[in-house]
Design a protein around this motif. Structure first.
Motif, mmCIF file in Angstrom:
data_model
loop_
_atom_site.group_PDB
_atom_site.id
_atom_site.type_symbol
_atom_site.label_atom_id
_atom_site.label_comp_id
_atom_site.label_asym_id
_atom_site.label_seq_id
_atom_site.Cartn_x
_atom_site.Cartn_y
_atom_site.Cartn_z
ATOM 1 N N SER A 7 -38.502 65.173 -55.546
ATOM 2 C CA SER A 7 -39.005 64.274 -56.580
ATOM 3 C C SER A 7 -38.001 63.136 -56.708
ATOM 4 O O SER A 7 -36.793 63.370 -56.802
ATOM 5 C CB SER A 7 -39.121 65.029 -57.907
ATOM 6 N N ARG A 51 -45.526 56.685 -48.468
ATOM 7 C CA ARG A 51 -44.542 57.767 -48.325
ATOM 8 C C ARG A 51 -43.990 57.818 -46.898
ATOM 9 O O ARG A 51 -42.809 58.078 -46.689
ATOM 10 C CB ARG A 51 -45.174 59.103 -48.705
ATOM 11 N N ARG A 90 -37.402 59.368 -58.684
ATOM 12 C CA ARG A 90 -37.850 58.381 -59.665
ATOM 13 C C ARG A 90 -37.486 56.989 -59.165
ATOM 14 O O ARG A 90 -36.333 56.725 -58.833
ATOM 15 C CB ARG A 90 -37.213 58.628 -61.025
ATOM 16 N N SER A 100 -40.084 69.104 -50.032
ATOM 17 C CA SER A 100 -40.601 68.160 -51.008
ATOM 18 C C SER A 100 -39.515 67.852 -52.035
ATOM 19 O O SER A 100 -38.810 68.750 -52.497
ATOM 20 C CB SER A 100 -41.819 68.771 -51.704
#
Length: 80
Positions: free
Chosen positions: A39, A62, A41, A37
């Motif tokens: 992150s 996704r 932006r 996983s």
């Protein structure tokens, strides 16, 4: 795996216990590749455009991002 089993195999070479010349290749069709996983932006407008494109293709956004990234890597000549 038990601690004893783990300790045994950490100190042994499987070649001493198996005849690899008799090994057979198997398929594991239900095995899922591991994933990590992250992150990321993104500008809101870009994310909305991605979501619209995903909706048109009837896929989760996704998943579409992953598809696009894989396609870009494949076409750019980068090695996996």
């Amino acid at each position: 795996m038990s601690l004893a089993s783990r300790a045994f195999w950490e100190s042994q070479d499987s070649d001493d216990h198996s005849d690899w010349s008799k090994a057979e290749r198997v398929r594991l069709p239900n095995l899922k590749p591991s994933s990590t996983s992250i992150s990321l932006r993104l500008p809101n407008a870009l994310l909305e455009r991605i979501k619209v494109a995903a909706s048109k293709r009837d896929v989760p956004y996704r998943s579409l991002i992953k598809i696009w990234l894989a396609e870009k890597i494949d076409t750019s000549g980068a090695q996996r």
